[in-house]
Design a protein around this motif. Sequence first.
Motif, mmCIF file in Angstrom:
data_model
loop_
_atom_site.group_PDB
_atom_site.id
_atom_site.type_symbol
_atom_site.label_atom_id
_atom_site.label_comp_id
_atom_site.label_asym_id
_atom_site.label_seq_id
_atom_site.Cartn_x
_atom_site.Cartn_y
_atom_site.Cartn_z
ATOM 1 N N MET A 77 0.849 -1.188 0.000
ATOM 2 C CA MET A 77 0.000 0.000 0.000
ATOM 3 C C MET A 77 0.887 1.242 0.000
ATOM 4 O O MET A 77 1.970 1.237 0.571
ATOM 5 C CB MET A 77 -0.897 0.008 1.247
ATOM 6 N N ASP A 79 1.328 5.348 0.911
ATOM 7 C CA ASP A 79 0.814 6.330 1.866
ATOM 8 C C ASP A 79 1.590 7.630 1.692
ATOM 9 O O ASP A 79 2.733 7.629 1.230
ATOM 10 C CB ASP A 79 0.983 5.819 3.297
ATOM 11 N N ARG A 159 -3.130 9.547 6.695
ATOM 12 C CA ARG A 159 -4.356 8.879 7.135
ATOM 13 C C ARG A 159 -4.785 9.289 8.536
ATOM 14 O O ARG A 159 -5.953 9.186 8.884
ATOM 15 C CB ARG A 159 -4.150 7.360 7.107
ATOM 16 N N GLU A 209 -7.326 0.352 -2.006
ATOM 17 C CA GLU A 209 -6.826 1.734 -1.916
ATOM 18 C C GLU A 209 -6.469 2.256 -3.303
ATOM 19 O O GLU A 209 -6.771 3.401 -3.639
ATOM 20 C CB GLU A 209 -5.591 1.782 -1.015
ATOM 21 N N GLU A 213 -7.993 5.518 -5.287
ATOM 22 C CA GLU A 213 -7.182 6.621 -5.793
ATOM 23 C C GLU A 213 -7.452 6.848 -7.269
ATOM 24 O O GLU A 213 -7.529 7.983 -7.730
ATOM 25 C CB GLU A 213 -5.699 6.327 -5.552
#
Length: 217
Positions: A77, A79, A159, A209, A213
């Motif tokens: 993932m 971030d 987040r 995710e 996006e």
Amino acid sequence: RNWDAFGRIRVGASISIGSVLMPEFAKIFAVQRPETDLQVRIDRSDRLQEALLSGELDMALIEGIVHDDNLVSEEFMEDALAVIASPDLPLPAGVIPVELFLQQRFLLREMGSGTREIFAGVLTSAGYPMPEPAWESLSTAALIHAAEAGLGVAVVPHRMVCDNPAVRFLTVEGLVFRRKYQIVYHKNKFLTAAGQHFLEICRNAGKQESIKEQDHL
């Protein structure tokens, strides 16, 4: 209940991932594999890597850099790190020059944390010195509260502050603070079916995710 009869997995999570993502991952795992005991350790990324090398953990979810060739890492993932401050802090609107940014009082995670490592890496790669922090903390929440109080500029996982109306998000000229979350385990580690299942939960979350996006682009 005798968990040894059913198996267990020991999973580490960095403080950021442990705060935001791990509760949901653990909840999904408990529903899908109720026969397996999931033991979670939340700690700094560097300490989790040491625990993987010593066999205390089966796998870990970290941000930051993997420092040992005996560890296998898989990105699952992406971030962003947010640069935040109180709206009352006297900073210009729009993009902030790097020179002005580096003059601020910094509220940072401690040495050894993935967040601190990424922040330092971005500055170093761009040819800028790492500033001396005004605050250092194991607690991201403490840094966010200090930023809200106008005590300086904090660098924290996006987040954890994306819905926070008490802070202003800063954009710094030429600097982008992004990082990858990684699943890490020892290269000689045999991952059980339960361990593989937990990996899939993490991978699926990363795929979701990415879809979100793309939808926002």
